[in-house]
Enzyme design. Structure first.
Site, short mmCIF file in Angstrom:
data_model
loop_
_atom_site.label_atom_id
_atom_site.label_comp_id
_atom_site.label_asym_id
_atom_site.label_seq_id
_atom_site.Cartn_x
_atom_site.Cartn_y
_atom_site.Cartn_z
CB CYS A 1 -1.13 0.19 1.11
SG CYS A 1 -2.36 -1.43 1.09
CD1 TRP B 1 0.71 -6.11 -2.59
CD2 TRP B 1 0.08 -6.97 -0.54
NE1 TRP B 1 1.10 -7.39 -2.45
CE2 TRP B 1 0.81 -7.66 -1.11
CE3 TRP B 1 -0.29 -7.04 0.70
CZ2 TRP B 1 1.11 -8.95 -0.39
CZ3 TRP B 1 -0.09 -8.14 1.44
CH2 TRP B 1 0.79 -9.17 0.92
CG ASN C 1 0.63 1.08 4.49
OD1 ASN C 1 0.31 -0.49 4.38
ND2 ASN C 1 1.99 1.29 4.34
N GLY C 2 -1.87 -0.50 6.08
CA GLY C 2 -1.95 -1.37 7.63
C GLY C 2 -3.00 -2.24 7.67
CD GLU D 1 12.30 -12.57 -4.16
OE1 GLU D 1 11.25 -12.19 -3.48
OE2 GLU D 1 13.41 -12.12 -4.12
CG HIS E 1 18.45 -37.90 4.74
ND1 HIS E 1 18.92 -39.20 5.22
CD2 HIS E 1 19.72 -37.15 4.84
CE1 HIS E 1 20.17 -39.08 5.65
NE2 HIS E 1 20.66 -38.10 5.48
CE LYS F 1 12.64 -3.01 -1.59
NZ LYS F 1 13.56 -4.24 -1.77
C1 F6R Z 1 13.02 -10.91 -1.13
C2 F6R Z 1 12.84 -9.64 -0.26
C3 F6R Z 1 11.85 -10.18 1.08
C4 F6R Z 1 12.43 -9.36 2.27
C5 F6R Z 1 11.61 -9.57 3.29
C6 F6R Z 1 11.96 -8.61 4.62
O1 F6R Z 1 13.80 -10.44 -2.37
O2 F6R Z 1 13.21 -8.80 -0.48
O3 F6R Z 1 12.11 -11.65 1.53
O4 F6R Z 1 13.71 -9.68 2.50
O5 F6R Z 1 10.17 -9.29 3.09
O6 F6R Z 1 11.98 -7.39 4.43
P1 F6R Z 1 12.63 -6.48 5.07
O7 F6R Z 1 14.10 -6.64 4.86
O8 F6R Z 1 12.27 -5.05 4.55
O9 F6R Z 1 12.57 -6.56 6.58
#
Ligand code: F6R
Length: 608
Positions: free
Chosen positions: A2, A75, A101-102, A488, A504, A603
């Protein structure tokens, strides 16, 4: 996750709002919308899908009147992606508009209460509860009503709110989710993140939890829930707008992969002074550091993978037990930690809800929390006991690359710094680590030079259905990241396995043509990984090996090899990760995927 923008000034609001939302696309979204006050009413334009839908509908915002407005990229959490669930949401009579957002955790009982009072809802979102509550409790004062309503909310929120009766104000509130206020000349802005407003101003306020900002064209006042004024200090953004642009690259991800030598350099070099590692950000005395009995690492996703690398390095160098947890699991597993445990949390955004809450849990149990964070002033950075910033610059692509590398660099610095204090490193080794730090950016650059070779390998294998990553020790920790990066952004099914564990069970999945990427950089276990490579080849797998220069016998094992320069054991991950990032990028590119904004991902993951 968001994105919020807002504008109040004398220019037309909607073109700015849409431009701002474009710069927040990296956060991940499935619908977008804007609301402005056209002088007679609040008008909302919103659409499911990418911003181009909203741009087409509004002629890039040009056909939406009004000089005050809020905008949002959603989102989906509560309610599927759709036009009705997209923000902004309007109250029943159209008096209030809200972007959020939240997650409002108690939205169900609040909704029930409103339904009993005859209020009807037009979306399935938790957010609509907020806007309907505002109208329901409206007492003629915009500010008072906002204060009343936010004190009823549980959960996390950054809110941008407009009210028809206060046409010259936007109110912004924040708890848990990030929100900044941009300070302009006769115009002001709100946004979830700096890139949205950077071409307008570099001066910002960061709202803290429970603060309420009343934003007008020529003034900004920040108050608490008792209406006391809060003095905010202006933060001046130092980095350039170009840092948040693609700079000639097709994707942010490639730009950020290429920026890794600089990210590592900028993170490491200011912390090496006169040949010594200096981490004066850590607010602990040498005695306190010596006193810790255990280290507890918490993070999510790629940052968690840095934690797994850290476990191998810390245990080997510091001889202290290290536990590493996925943050979403940590909080609920009743962890056994106390003031003798040092907690390290790792987060690029500094806003990840799971990581933040896990850190709070560790702090409640008495543990000192050191946060390794990239975004200055973010929630985790503000709430940690000590903060070590990675100086990677803004990271826009959803899939992290340069922040991951900068986080690894901080782990090495900590290992050397703590190792020295604990008396576990000889002077000779200390000097070697410092000299390896100095050559690390250059070695990363030399791998980036090999990108055409890696592209050729990607072209050969981009149609694979399954790809396995194997390795032992730090190579295993690294294989977790290689696999995540690939899946991803390319949507190819992939798994990372400790090389010795494959037999295993999972080896039954290996068949003719399965690609296995074998990490064989950790010299001590090289032979053992090669035995595992033979096991999968016997069962039909094609192998791509990543090994250190000088291991020429790899040519007898496979035709697909990427050699990385030699370095000390602990720094190998910084080199070996680069070909895996490039491979994931090129595979996704050959498959025609949306590299910077992979489906379903955000992100900054600000919900639990
Ligand atoms: C993968 C990626 C995510 C972040 C995860 C934690 O490419 O970017 O797995 O590493 O969502 O995000 P942060 O580092 O912002 O806490």
């Amino acid at each position: 996750m968001c994105g919020i923008v807002g504008y109040i000034g004398y220019e037309q609001a909607a073109p700015f709002l849409i431009g701002g939302l474009e710069k927040l696309q990296y956060r991940g979204y499935d619908s977008a919308g804007v609301c402005t006050n056209d002088g007679e009413k609040l008008i909302v334009k919103k659409e499911q899908g990418k911003l181009k839908e909203l741009k087409a509908m509004t002629d890039d915002g040009n056909n939406v009147k009004g000089t005050v407005g809020i905008g949002h990229t959603r989102w989906a959490t509560h309610g599927r992606p759709s036009k009705e669930n997209a923000h902004p949401h309007l109250s029943r009579s159209g008096k209030f508009a809200v972007v959020h957002n939240g997650i409002i955790e108690n939205y169900m009982p609040l909704k029930q209460q409103l339904l009993k009072n005859g209020i009807t809802f037009s979306s399935q979102t938790d957010t609509e509860v907020v806007v309907q509550l505002l109208e329901f409790y409206y007492d003629g004062s915009f500010t008072d009503t906002v204060i009343k309503v936010v004190s009823m909310l549980k959960g996390s929120y950054a809110l941008g709110i407009m009210c028809m009766d206060a046409p010259d104000e936007i109110i912004a509130v924040r708890k848990g989710s990030p929100l900044i206020i941009g300070i302009g000349e006769k115009e002001n802005y709100i946004a979830s993140d700096v890139p949205a407003i950077l071409d307008k101003t570099r001066n910002i306020y960061r709202l803290d939890n429970d603060e309420i900002a009343i934003i007008r064209r020529d003034s900004i006042s920040v108050i608490d829930r008792e209406k006391n004024n809060i003095e905010k200090s202006v933060e001046v953004i130092e980095w350039d707008i170009d840092a948040a642009k693609k700079g000639g690259y097709e994707h942010f991800m490639m730009k950020e992969i290429m920026e890794q030598p600089k990210a590592v350099h900028d993170t490491v070099f200011p912390r090496i002074r006169n040949g010594r590692v200096v981490l004066d950000e850590i607010k602990l005395t040498p005695e306190q550091i010596r006193d810790f009995q255990k280290i507890n690492i918490i993070a999510c996703g790629s940052a968690y993978h840095v934690g797994v690398v850290a476990k191998y390095i810390f245990e080997k160098m510091l001889r202290k037990p290290v536990e590493v947890d996925v943050a979403s699991e940590f909080k609920y597993r009743e962890p056994i930690i106390d003031e003798k445990t040092l907690t390290i949390v790792i987060s690029q955004s500094g806003e990840t809800a799971d990581t933040k809450e896990a850190m709070e849990e560790a702090q409640k149990l008495g543990s000192h929390a050191i946060a390794i964070v990239n975004v200055v002033g973010s929630t985790i950075a503000s709430e940690a006991d000590s903060v070590i910033y990675t100086l990677a610059g803004p990271e826009i692509a959803v899939a992290t690359t340069k922040a991951y590398s900068a986080q690894l660099a901080v782990i090495y610095l900590m290992a050397v710094y703590f190792g020295d204090i604990l008396g576990k490193i000889s002077e000779k080794d200390y000097k070697r680590y410092v000299s390896e730090f100095e050559s690390l950016p250059e070695k990363i650059s030399s791998i980036l030079e090999m990108r055409e070779d890696i592209k050729n390998i990607a072209e050969k294998y981009y149609e694979c259905k399954d790809i396995f990553f194997i390795g032992r020790n730090i190579d295993y920790a690294l294989s977790l990241e290689g696999s995540l990066k690939l899946k991803e952004i390319s949507y190819i099914h992939s798994e990372a396995y400790a090389a010795g564990e494959l037999k295993h069970g999972t080896i039954s999945l290996i068949e003719d043509g399965t690609l296995v990427i074998a990490l064989a950089t950790y010299e001590k276990l090289y032979e053992k990984v090669i035995s595992n490579v033979k096991e999968v080849q016997t069962r039909g797998a094609s192998v791509l090996a990543i090994g250190c220069e000088g291991r020429n016998e790899l040519h007898e094992i496979t035709e697909n090899i990427i050699f990385i320069p030699k370095t000390c054991d602990i720094m190998l991950p910084s080199l070996a990760v680069v070909p895996m990032q490039l491979l994931a990028y090129y595979v996704a590119s050959f498959k025609g995927c949306d590299i910077d904004n992979p489906r379903n991902l955000a992100k900054s993951v600000t919900v639990e």
